[in-house]
Enzyme design. Structure first.
Site, PDB file in Angstrom:
ATOM      1  N   GLU A 260      39.561  17.385 109.624  1.00 59.45           N
ATOM      2  CA  GLU A 260      40.723  17.129 110.480  1.00 59.45           C
ATOM      3  C   GLU A 260      40.350  18.166 111.455  1.00 59.45           C
ATOM      4  OE1 GLU A 260      43.444  15.525 110.644  1.00 59.45           O
ATOM      5  OE2 GLU A 260      43.457  14.275 108.727  1.00 59.45           O
ATOM      6  N   CYS A 294      46.196  21.618 117.383  1.00 61.06           N
ATOM      7  CA  CYS A 294      45.201  20.686 117.436  1.00 61.06           C
ATOM      8  C   CYS A 294      45.508  19.657 118.319  1.00 61.06           C
ATOM      9  CB  CYS A 294      44.994  20.050 116.041  1.00 61.06           C
ATOM     10  SG  CYS A 294      46.059  19.525 115.197  1.00 61.06           S
TER      11      CYS A 294
HETATM   12  P1  NAD Z   1      37.928  27.593 112.114  1.00 56.19           P
HETATM   13  O1  NAD Z   1      37.030  26.455 112.386  1.00 56.19           O
HETATM   14  O2  NAD Z   1      37.690  28.796 112.705  1.00 56.19           O
HETATM   15  O3  NAD Z   1      38.253  27.953 110.639  1.00 56.19           O
HETATM   16  C1  NAD Z   1      38.869  26.773 109.917  1.00 56.19           C
HETATM   17  C2  NAD Z   1      38.699  27.193 108.503  1.00 56.19           C
HETATM   18  O4  NAD Z   1      37.206  26.925 108.183  1.00 56.19           O
HETATM   19  C3  NAD Z   1      38.903  28.668 107.879  1.00 56.19           C
HETATM   20  O5  NAD Z   1      39.406  29.117 106.714  1.00 56.19           O
HETATM   21  C4  NAD Z   1      37.405  29.266 107.993  1.00 56.19           C
HETATM   22  O6  NAD Z   1      37.259  30.464 107.318  1.00 56.19           O
HETATM   23  C5  NAD Z   1      36.645  27.933 107.453  1.00 56.19           C
HETATM   24  N1  NAD Z   1      35.275  28.074 107.775  1.00 56.19           N
HETATM   25  C6  NAD Z   1      34.592  28.127 108.805  1.00 56.19           C
HETATM   26  N2  NAD Z   1      33.277  28.203 108.635  1.00 56.19           N
HETATM   27  C7  NAD Z   1      33.180  27.460 107.153  1.00 56.19           C
HETATM   28  C8  NAD Z   1      32.091  27.282 106.621  1.00 56.19           C
HETATM   29  N3  NAD Z   1      30.610  27.314 107.010  1.00 56.19           N
HETATM   30  N4  NAD Z   1      32.268  26.727 105.295  1.00 56.19           N
HETATM   31  C9  NAD Z   1      33.598  26.819 104.644  1.00 56.19           C
HETATM   32  N5  NAD Z   1      34.506  27.294 105.532  1.00 56.19           N
HETATM   33  C10 NAD Z   1      34.479  27.540 106.731  1.00 56.19           C
HETATM   34  O7  NAD Z   1      39.389  26.935 112.922  1.00 56.19           O
HETATM   35  P2  NAD Z   1      40.435  28.125 113.031  1.00 56.19           P
HETATM   36  O8  NAD Z   1      40.543  28.926 114.498  1.00 56.19           O
HETATM   37  O9  NAD Z   1      41.365  28.720 112.145  1.00 56.19           O
HETATM   38  O10 NAD Z   1      41.754  26.771 113.775  1.00 56.19           O
HETATM   39  C11 NAD Z   1      41.464  26.231 115.027  1.00 56.19           C
HETATM   40  C12 NAD Z   1      41.024  25.122 114.923  1.00 56.19           C
HETATM   41  O11 NAD Z   1      41.241  23.919 113.829  1.00 56.19           O
HETATM   42  C13 NAD Z   1      41.216  24.169 116.235  1.00 56.19           C
HETATM   43  O12 NAD Z   1      39.916  23.512 116.708  1.00 56.19           O
HETATM   44  C14 NAD Z   1      42.100  23.078 115.857  1.00 56.19           C
HETATM   45  O13 NAD Z   1      42.038  22.145 116.884  1.00 56.19           O
HETATM   46  C15 NAD Z   1      41.508  22.862 114.628  1.00 56.19           C
HETATM   47  N6  NAD Z   1      42.741  22.121 113.745  1.00 56.19           N
HETATM   48  C16 NAD Z   1      42.894  20.791 113.602  1.00 56.19           C
HETATM   49  C17 NAD Z   1      43.872  20.244 112.806  1.00 56.19           C
HETATM   50  C18 NAD Z   1      43.846  18.905 112.845  1.00 56.19           C
HETATM   51  O14 NAD Z   1      44.657  18.444 111.700  1.00 56.19           O
HETATM   52  N7  NAD Z   1      42.756  17.977 113.453  1.00 56.19           N
HETATM   53  C19 NAD Z   1      45.044  20.940 112.575  1.00 56.19           C
HETATM   54  C20 NAD Z   1      44.916  22.254 112.828  1.00 56.19           C
HETATM   55  C21 NAD Z   1      43.699  22.878 113.409  1.00 56.19           C
END
Ligand code: NAD
Length: 509
Positions: A260, A294
């Protein structure tokens, strides 16, 4: 100290790992700060790689028992979690607001979503249906059934610090899985509070380790999930960049992912639209949650007959958006999550201007009284041409581009002309235009709406998007199937052994 800390039983430091009766963390302290005020909300003792082993091992052992509990009984335990969430709704919402900066009404909505998905999962626990088929062979019965997968890894983003977990956790639980949750390090206390509620219920029902929590460095508790064969499914919510890493690594071991990821959502407004509806939908979709959903509206395509009028109305409406404390009555725009997000906002505006976009309103980070945390920005409208390179990117801040288009065909082309494919909306009162937008040749997104905006989905529908948004679906409809494995069963209750497709293989007696 905030009242919600006591009401939610949050220790300081709070544990970075939690599973059943065991909790703690052997890592460094992580601070959680309120982005609206800069105030220290609390600390978490982060989990280490060794703690990861403890939690995953306990979840794997819990799965062995949990999978044998009849699904409706698992549903009954999820019902109790929903009840506890009802009781904790107000303090949990206040913590969510304090930690991620969304308005209190939105935070209450987020906790309500947890309750709603728990209710949905309870009903689902009696409806994990499989199909039956007619066998081509006499005296044979064929059917398919669904079994749980094992330990599900849940990685979540900061902007829905508790709801995204529950979308996954409540469904995964009734499906018979155990799970471990790695939340965003930007909102760790909300995760601890939600997990503690679930753990208390699970423990009193004799299944304490079914849901585990890990807060720590990505290298210690995030990436190990990607390579761990005990974790057959990793459900990851976050940026496309994160999803690309997760998708590739998990696929390498033939694990499954539910992704997602980022959105880059558009609203299309035609000359025949109800402009009052469109105006309100754009304002909420673009500036609401400070542009940190998102499903935030990032691009608005205006047909040329109404472009000037709606642009003027939007600029006027933006002038009345109250920016400030997300707990205060009347505030419509709270802070960004941190100062790095403010830098990203400023950089994106400068970049768009250098590519030819024009600032219509907003465009500045705010300072001075009430904005001392340095995380507040003005919601921003920019006028752009359809080929602006910056339109291809999701910037997690309230920047929205207004683009004039000739007709519906051009608007649909533009809507689909970005790498992401989450949410989309068309405003029109013309039936043919509406149906065209929803047709095979219309929007290519996972969500396509008519006369409502891009954000604010209900849990009853499957939620997710196409292309670089990752293709995953969560919440309603048949999203539960992602958390189960399908098994096709054929039973021969006759005295012969006919082969499929009439194949003969006679070994004699
Ligand atoms: P992010 O990608 O920086 O982090 C999301 C999560 O992934 C965090 O828990 C982070 O620690 C983890 N993470 C990052 N790299 C990783 C790796 N290599 N291995 C395992 N875990 C890892 O995102 P953010 O800044 O927290 O959130 C914003 C983003 O999330 C935006 O792009 C938004 O569109 C997206 N989002 C999407 C949805 C959806 O349902 N499509 C919902 C909410 C947010």
């Amino acid at each position: 100290m905030h009242a919600f800390r006591e009401q939610l039983g949050l220790a300081d430091p709070a544990p970075g790992f939690l599973c059943g009766a065991e909790s703690g963390g052997g890592g460094a302290l992580l601070e959680s700060r309120n982005p609206a005020t800069g105030e220290l909300l609390g600390r978490v003792r982060q989990a280490t790689r060794a703690d990861y082993e403890t939690v995953v091992a306990r979840a794997a052992a819990a799965f062995e028992k949990w999978r044998l509990v009849p699904a409706p009984q698992r549903g009954e335990i999820v019902r109790q979690i929903g009840d506890e969430l009802r009781r904790a709704k107000e303090p949990l919402a206040r913590l969510v607001t304090a930690e991620c900066g969304k308005l209190l009404t939105e935070a209450r909505g987020e906790v309500q979503e947890m309750i709603d998905i728990a209710d949905f999962a309870v009903g689902l626990s009696r409806q994990l249906y499989g199909l039956t088929m007619h066998s081509e062979r006499a005296s044979h019965r064929m059917y398919e059934q669904w079994h749980p997968l094992g330990v599900v890894g849940i990685i979540s983003a900061f902007n829905f610090p508790v709801a995204v977990w529950s979308w996954n956790a409540m469904l995964a639980a009734v499906c018979g899985n155990a799970m471990v949750w790695k939340p965003s390090p930007k909102t760790p206390l909300s995760a601890v509070a939600a997990q503690q509620i679930a753990t208390r219920v699970l423990a009193r029902n004799g299944h304490p380790d079914v849901m585990g929590l890990l807060i720590g460095e990505v290298a210690d508790v995030g990436e190990p999930l990607l390579d761990d064969k005990r974790v057959p499914l990793v459900s990851a919510t976050g940026s496309c960049a994160m999803g690309r890493v997760v998708g590739e690594r998990v696929a390498r071991r033939f694990g499954r992912t539910l992704l997602e990821l980022g959105g880059n959502n558009a609203i299309l407004v035609l000359d025949d639209a109800d402009l009052g509806l469109a105006l309100r939908a754009i304002a909420f979709g673009a500036a609401g949650t400070a542009g940190q959903r998102c499903t935030t509206t990032r691009r608005v395509y205006l047909q040329k007959g109404i472009a000037a009028t709606l642009t003027a109305q939007l600029v006027k409406a933006y002038g009345s958006l109250k920016i400030g404390d997300p707990l205060a009555e009347g505030t419509l725009v709270g802070p960004l999550i941190d100062r790095a997000a403010v830098t990203g906002y400023e950089r994106a505006i400068t970049q768009a201007q250098s590519e030819g976009a024009t600032l219509l309103c907003g465009g500045k980070a705010l300072s001075g009284k009430g904005f001392e945390s340095g995380c507040f920005v003005e919601p921003t409208l920019m006028q752009a041409r359809a080929d602006l390179p910056q339109l291809q990117h999701e910037v997690f801040a309230p920047i929205t581009y207004l683009i004039e288009v000739a007709d519906l065909d051009e608007a649909i082309r533009c809507n689909n002309g970005v790498p992401q494919g989450l949410s989309s909306a068309l405003f029109t009162l013309n039936l043919r235009h509406a149906e065209r937008f929803l047709s095979t040749a219309g929007s290519d997104c996972g969500i396509a709406n008519i006369n409502i905006g891009t954000s604010g989905a209900e849990i009853g529908g499957a939620f997710g998007g196409e292309k670089e948004t990752g293709g995953g679906r969560e919440a309603g409809s048949d999203s539960w199937k992602a958390y189960m494995r399908r098994q096709t069963c054929t039973i021969n209750w006759g005295t012969q052994l006919p082969l499929a497709q009439g194949v003969v293989f006679d070994v004699g007696n």
